[in-house]
Design a protein around this motif. Structure first.
Motif, PDB file in Angstrom:
ATOM      1  N   ARG A 108      44.198  44.905  21.341  1.00 32.81           N
ATOM      2  CA  ARG A 108      44.609  43.460  20.714  1.00 32.81           C
ATOM      3  C   ARG A 108      44.928  43.338  19.429  1.00 32.81           C
ATOM      4  N   SER A 109      44.670  44.474  18.518  1.00 30.11           N
ATOM      5  CA  SER A 109      44.753  44.320  17.341  1.00 30.11           C
ATOM      6  C   SER A 109      46.299  44.178  16.710  1.00 30.11           C
ATOM      7  N   ALA A 110      47.363  44.350  17.294  1.00 27.72           N
ATOM      8  CA  ALA A 110      48.444  44.573  16.792  1.00 27.72           C
ATOM      9  C   ALA A 110      49.625  43.154  17.300  1.00 27.72           C
ATOM     10  N   PRO A 111      49.686  43.176  18.731  1.00 27.18           N
ATOM     11  CA  PRO A 111      50.585  42.041  19.012  1.00 27.18           C
ATOM     12  C   PRO A 111      49.795  40.668  18.785  1.00 27.18           C
ATOM     13  N   PRO A 112      50.609  39.629  18.955  1.00 28.15           N
ATOM     14  CA  PRO A 112      49.950  38.224  18.685  1.00 28.15           C
ATOM     15  C   PRO A 112      48.819  37.949  19.780  1.00 28.15           C
ATOM     16  N   THR A 113      49.131  38.158  20.898  1.00 31.42           N
ATOM     17  CA  THR A 113      48.179  38.107  22.269  1.00 31.42           C
ATOM     18  C   THR A 113      48.233  39.126  23.103  1.00 31.42           C
ATOM     19  N   VAL A 114      47.104  39.496  23.602  1.00 30.97           N
ATOM     20  CA  VAL A 114      47.044  40.498  24.800  1.00 30.97           C
ATOM     21  C   VAL A 114      46.090  39.865  25.818  1.00 30.97           C
ATOM     22  N   GLN A 115      46.572  39.871  27.140  1.00 31.26           N
ATOM     23  CA  GLN A 115      45.712  39.608  28.364  1.00 31.26           C
ATOM     24  C   GLN A 115      45.479  40.696  29.031  1.00 31.26           C
ATOM     25  N   PHE A 116      44.343  40.323  29.718  1.00 26.45           N
ATOM     26  CA  PHE A 116      44.094  41.709  30.743  1.00 26.45           C
ATOM     27  C   PHE A 116      43.770  41.330  32.012  1.00 26.45           C
ATOM     28  N   VAL A 117      44.272  42.077  32.848  1.00 27.71           N
ATOM     29  CA  VAL A 117      44.000  42.011  34.444  1.00 27.71           C
ATOM     30  C   VAL A 117      43.232  43.122  34.851  1.00 27.71           C
ATOM     31  N   HIS A 118      42.091  42.866  35.149  1.00 21.07           N
ATOM     32  CA  HIS A 118      41.120  43.824  35.450  1.00 21.07           C
ATOM     33  C   HIS A 118      41.049  44.079  37.000  1.00 21.07           C
ATOM     34  N   LEU A 119      41.302  45.171  37.481  1.00 16.48           N
ATOM     35  CA  LEU A 119      41.233  45.607  38.949  1.00 16.48           C
ATOM     36  C   LEU A 119      39.884  45.948  39.202  1.00 16.48           C
ATOM     37  N   ALA A 120      38.992  45.521  39.839  1.00 15.34           N
ATOM     38  CA  ALA A 120      37.599  45.893  40.068  1.00 15.34           C
ATOM     39  C   ALA A 120      37.293  45.922  41.581  1.00 15.34           C
ATOM     40  N   GLY A 121      36.318  46.641  42.063  1.00 18.71           N
ATOM     41  CA  GLY A 121      35.841  46.630  43.346  1.00 18.71           C
ATOM     42  C   GLY A 121      34.931  47.926  43.650  1.00 18.71           C
ATOM     43  N   GLN A 146      33.824  57.343  34.224  1.00 16.03           N
ATOM     44  CA  GLN A 146      34.584  55.997  34.030  1.00 16.03           C
ATOM     45  C   GLN A 146      33.707  54.915  34.559  1.00 16.03           C
ATOM     46  N   LEU A 147      33.011  55.143  35.518  1.00 18.97           N
ATOM     47  CA  LEU A 147      32.248  53.721  35.967  1.00 18.97           C
ATOM     48  C   LEU A 147      31.095  53.719  35.005  1.00 18.97           C
ATOM     49  N   ARG A 148      30.445  54.799  34.422  1.00 25.39           N
ATOM     50  CA  ARG A 148      29.341  54.449  33.284  1.00 25.39           C
ATOM     51  C   ARG A 148      30.139  53.785  32.155  1.00 25.39           C
ATOM     52  N   THR A 149      31.327  54.200  31.785  1.00 25.88           N
ATOM     53  CA  THR A 149      31.720  53.726  30.644  1.00 25.88           C
ATOM     54  C   THR A 149      32.427  52.457  30.669  1.00 25.88           C
ATOM     55  N   LEU A 150      32.814  51.986  32.043  1.00 28.74           N
ATOM     56  CA  LEU A 150      33.296  50.738  31.982  1.00 28.74           C
ATOM     57  C   LEU A 150      32.467  49.235  31.610  1.00 28.74           C
ATOM     58  N   GLU A 151      33.036  48.510  30.817  1.00 24.92           N
ATOM     59  CA  GLU A 151      32.323  47.273  30.341  1.00 24.92           C
ATOM     60  C   GLU A 151      33.189  46.218  30.829  1.00 24.92           C
ATOM     61  N   PRO A 152      32.603  45.397  31.646  1.00 25.27           N
ATOM     62  CA  PRO A 152      33.483  44.400  32.152  1.00 25.27           C
ATOM     63  C   PRO A 152      34.067  43.188  31.028  1.00 25.27           C
ATOM     64  N   LEU A 153      35.034  42.664  31.346  1.00 24.69           N
ATOM     65  CA  LEU A 153      35.658  41.473  30.353  1.00 24.69           C
ATOM     66  C   LEU A 153      34.429  40.362  30.158  1.00 24.69           C
ATOM     67  N   GLU A 154      34.652  40.308  28.774  1.00 23.79           N
ATOM     68  CA  GLU A 154      33.663  39.205  28.273  1.00 23.79           C
ATOM     69  C   GLU A 154      34.334  37.839  28.223  1.00 23.79           C
ATOM     70  N   ALA A 155      33.548  36.876  28.246  1.00 25.38           N
ATOM     71  CA  ALA A 155      33.881  35.523  28.211  1.00 25.38           C
ATOM     72  C   ALA A 155      35.025  35.173  27.307  1.00 25.38           C
ATOM     73  N   ASP A 156      35.146  35.782  26.166  1.00 26.32           N
ATOM     74  CA  ASP A 156      36.001  35.470  25.268  1.00 26.32           C
ATOM     75  C   ASP A 156      37.105  36.339  24.826  1.00 26.32           C
ATOM     76  N   GLU A 157      37.408  37.261  26.078  1.00 30.78           N
ATOM     77  CA  GLU A 157      38.709  38.009  26.336  1.00 30.78           C
ATOM     78  C   GLU A 157      39.416  37.268  27.143  1.00 30.78           C
ATOM     79  N   SER A 158      40.626  37.177  27.003  1.00 29.38           N
ATOM     80  CA  SER A 158      41.757  36.581  27.917  1.00 29.38           C
ATOM     81  C   SER A 158      42.014  37.383  28.980  1.00 29.38           C
ATOM     82  N   GLY A 159      41.400  37.372  30.112  1.00 31.79           N
ATOM     83  CA  GLY A 159      41.541  38.038  31.228  1.00 31.79           C
ATOM     84  C   GLY A 159      41.078  37.442  32.736  1.00 31.79           C
ATOM     85  N   VAL A 160      41.575  38.400  33.714  1.00 38.88           N
ATOM     86  CA  VAL A 160      41.187  37.884  35.013  1.00 38.88           C
ATOM     87  C   VAL A 160      40.783  39.050  35.680  1.00 38.88           C
ATOM     88  N   VAL A 161      39.808  39.003  36.716  1.00 42.18           N
ATOM     89  CA  VAL A 161      39.223  39.952  37.315  1.00 42.18           C
ATOM     90  C   VAL A 161      39.681  39.953  38.771  1.00 42.18           C
TER      91      VAL A 161
END
Length: 181
Positions: A108-121, A146-161
């Motif tokens: 998120r540091s460079a472009p004006p906005t970055v949104q996330f689509v998290h594929l989870a299951g 990878q499963l141990r490392t995964l941190e779900p999107l937080e409420a202040d992150e623009s994204g959808v699961v």
């Protein structure tokens, strides 16, 4: 996941350019969904794996998980690429694991906005997919890391699961709908 969580609303677009990261563990369908979003929206697609150094690829091929020292230059290269595309008036969609909040912060540091689509299951669904996947340097043995490392999107992150058990077509449809395209 679709129907399970209320996704954060997509932010109002200040410009016509936008940048989307389809995220999740290896084998969840990131590339397929990101390519589908690119086809549906005209965004420029990139596979984050193509930005890894040869040393990172060799490490993963050997079954060794990457550490943060390995990841920072890779993530910075992805953010720089999105920024360059933004400066040229292009929107982007990247297939990238983006497993931790700190990694997403770099993206998120460079472009004006970055949104996330998290594929989870369920991990067993991902394991089954990895068992039949061919031609990828990421071994199935690294899924647990990878499963141990995964941190779900937080409420202040623009994204959808989204639930990765949906078909690729359904996932693309849900993602493009959420993006308002």
């Amino acid at each position: 996941m679709t129907g399970d969580l209320d996704p954060a609303p997509a932010p109002a677009r200040a410009s016509t350019r936008r940048h989307v990261v389809v995220m999740g563990v290896s084998g969840c369908g990131k590339t397929t969904v990101a390519q589908g979003i690119a086809r549906a929206t005209g965004m420029v697609f990139a596979e984050a794996d193509q930005f890894h150094s040869e040393a990172n690829v060799a490490k993963m091929r050997a079954g060794q998980p990457l550490d943060d020292v390995d990841r920072w230059p890779w993530l910075e290269a992805l953010a720089a690429w999105m920024s360059e595309q933004d400066e040229q008036g292009r929107s982007t969609v990247i297939a990238c694991s983006a497993l931790r909040r700190a990694y997403r912060d770099v993206l998120r540091s460079a472009p004006p906005t970055v949104q996330f689509v998290h594929l989870a299951g369920p991990p067993e669904v991902v394991r089954a997919r990895l068992a039949v996947r061919e031609g990828h340097y990421m071994p199935a043995s690294l899924l647990d890391s990878q499963l141990r490392t995964l941190e779900p999107l937080e409420a202040d992150e623009s994204g959808v699961v989204l639930d990765l058990r949906c078909t690729p077509e359904q996932l693309v449809f849900h993602a493009v709908s959420w993006l308002g395209e």
